[in-house]
Design a protein around this motif. Structure first.
Motif, short mmCIF file in Angstrom:
data_model
loop_
_atom_site.label_atom_id
_atom_site.label_comp_id
_atom_site.label_asym_id
_atom_site.label_seq_id
_atom_site.Cartn_x
_atom_site.Cartn_y
_atom_site.Cartn_z
N GLY A 142 -10.72 -12.95 1.27
CA GLY A 142 -11.44 -12.80 0.01
C GLY A 142 -11.92 -11.39 -0.26
O GLY A 142 -12.50 -11.12 -1.30
N GLY A 143 -11.69 -10.47 0.69
CA GLY A 143 -12.15 -9.10 0.52
C GLY A 143 -13.21 -8.76 1.55
O GLY A 143 -13.40 -9.47 2.54
N HIS A 144 -13.93 -7.68 1.30
CA HIS A 144 -14.90 -7.18 2.28
C HIS A 144 -16.10 -6.57 1.57
O HIS A 144 -15.96 -5.88 0.56
N ILE A 145 -17.29 -6.81 2.12
CA ILE A 145 -18.52 -6.17 1.67
C ILE A 145 -18.98 -5.28 2.80
O ILE A 145 -19.21 -5.74 3.92
N ASP A 146 -19.12 -3.96 2.54
CA ASP A 146 -19.51 -3.03 3.60
C ASP A 146 -21.03 -2.97 3.75
O ASP A 146 -21.77 -3.70 3.08
N VAL A 147 -21.51 -2.10 4.64
CA VAL A 147 -22.94 -2.04 4.95
C VAL A 147 -23.77 -1.61 3.74
O VAL A 147 -24.96 -1.91 3.67
N SER A 148 -23.16 -0.90 2.79
CA SER A 148 -23.90 -0.51 1.58
C SER A 148 -23.81 -1.59 0.50
O SER A 148 -24.23 -1.36 -0.62
N GLU A 149 -23.25 -2.75 0.88
CA GLU A 149 -23.09 -3.90 0.00
C GLU A 149 -22.09 -3.66 -1.14
O GLU A 149 -22.16 -4.30 -2.18
N THR A 150 -21.17 -2.73 -0.92
CA THR A 150 -20.08 -2.50 -1.87
C THR A 150 -18.97 -3.50 -1.57
O THR A 150 -18.58 -3.66 -0.41
N PHE A 151 -18.48 -4.17 -2.61
CA PHE A 151 -17.40 -5.15 -2.43
C PHE A 151 -16.05 -4.49 -2.66
O PHE A 151 -15.86 -3.73 -3.62
N TYR A 152 -15.11 -4.79 -1.77
CA TYR A 152 -13.73 -4.30 -1.88
C TYR A 152 -12.80 -5.51 -1.94
O TYR A 152 -12.87 -6.38 -1.09
N THR A 153 -11.93 -5.53 -2.95
CA THR A 153 -10.95 -6.60 -3.03
C THR A 153 -9.94 -6.41 -1.90
O THR A 153 -9.82 -5.32 -1.35
N PRO A 154 -9.20 -7.47 -1.54
CA PRO A 154 -8.26 -7.37 -0.42
C PRO A 154 -7.24 -6.24 -0.56
O PRO A 154 -6.84 -5.65 0.43
N ASN A 155 -6.84 -5.91 -1.77
CA ASN A 155 -5.85 -4.86 -1.95
C ASN A 155 -6.47 -3.47 -2.07
O ASN A 155 -5.74 -2.49 -2.17
N LYS A 156 -7.79 -3.36 -2.04
CA LYS A 156 -8.46 -2.06 -2.14
C LYS A 156 -9.22 -1.67 -0.88
O LYS A 156 -9.60 -0.52 -0.71
N VAL A 157 -9.47 -2.62 0.02
CA VAL A 157 -10.22 -2.30 1.23
C VAL A 157 -9.36 -1.42 2.14
O VAL A 157 -8.15 -1.58 2.23
N LYS A 158 -10.00 -0.43 2.74
CA LYS A 158 -9.35 0.49 3.67
C LYS A 158 -9.96 0.28 5.05
O LYS A 158 -11.08 -0.21 5.19
N VAL A 159 -9.24 0.71 6.06
CA VAL A 159 -9.74 0.55 7.44
C VAL A 159 -11.12 1.16 7.58
O VAL A 159 -12.01 0.59 8.20
N ARG A 198 -6.56 -13.92 6.81
CA ARG A 198 -7.09 -12.57 6.96
C ARG A 198 -6.23 -11.57 6.19
O ARG A 198 -5.15 -11.89 5.72
N VAL A 199 -6.75 -10.35 6.09
CA VAL A 199 -5.99 -9.21 5.58
C VAL A 199 -5.91 -8.21 6.72
O VAL A 199 -6.94 -7.78 7.26
N ASP A 200 -4.70 -7.86 7.14
CA ASP A 200 -4.50 -6.85 8.17
C ASP A 200 -4.50 -5.48 7.52
O ASP A 200 -3.89 -5.28 6.46
N LEU A 201 -5.17 -4.51 8.16
CA LEU A 201 -5.28 -3.16 7.63
C LEU A 201 -4.74 -2.16 8.64
O LEU A 201 -4.93 -2.32 9.85
N LEU A 202 -4.08 -1.13 8.16
CA LEU A 202 -3.47 -0.12 9.02
C LEU A 202 -3.60 1.24 8.34
O LEU A 202 -3.40 1.36 7.13
N MET A 203 -3.95 2.27 9.13
CA MET A 203 -4.08 3.61 8.58
C MET A 203 -3.44 4.62 9.52
O MET A 203 -3.65 4.59 10.73
N GLY A 234 0.83 -1.19 0.00
CA GLY A 234 0.00 0.00 0.00
C GLY A 234 0.87 1.24 0.00
O GLY A 234 2.08 1.18 -0.18
N SER A 235 0.22 2.39 0.17
CA SER A 235 0.94 3.65 0.19
C SER A 235 0.35 4.53 1.29
O SER A 235 -0.80 4.35 1.70
N PHE A 236 1.15 5.46 1.75
CA PHE A 236 0.74 6.32 2.84
C PHE A 236 -0.57 7.02 2.48
O PHE A 236 -0.69 7.54 1.38
#
Length: 92
Positions: free
Chosen positions: A65-82, A39-44, A27-29
């Motif tokens: 496998g990624g994350h689906i948020d409350v609005s049902e938007t899917f984020y791939t493991p490399n795109k999900v943010k904290v 799991r995928v560990d996330l840090l911000m 990732g990047s700052f």
């Protein structure tokens, strides 16, 4: 940006981010992630608008496998943010 903020970011880039990379984070700052088998560990990071305070703002994790948020938007493991993870499942 303030000089203090720039200095903090430069210090992180020189001293902290290489250690994160050695531990498998990508990732990047200010957002970083590390893919593991279970799991995928996330840090911000966050710096105040005035550049006076640095926070390791939040840490969290999601499924490999990624994350689906409350609005049902899917984020791939490399795109999900904290901040995509429900506040009940992240540490501040």
């Amino acid at each position: 940006m303030s000089v203090e903020r720039d200095n903090m970011i430069n210090s992180l880039r020189e001293n902290v981010i290489p250690t994160l990379r050695d531990r498998g984070f990508k990732g990047s700052f200010p957002h970083f992630y590390r893919k593991l088998e279970d799991r995928v560990d996330l840090l911000m990071f966050q710096i105040t608008a005035w550049g006076e305070v640095l926070y390791v703002e939040e840490v969290s994790k999601c499924s490999p496998g990624g994350h689906i948020d409350v609005s049902e938007t899917f984020y791939t493991p490399n795109k999900v943010k904290v901040y995509n993870i429900d506040t009940a499942h992240r540490q501040r």
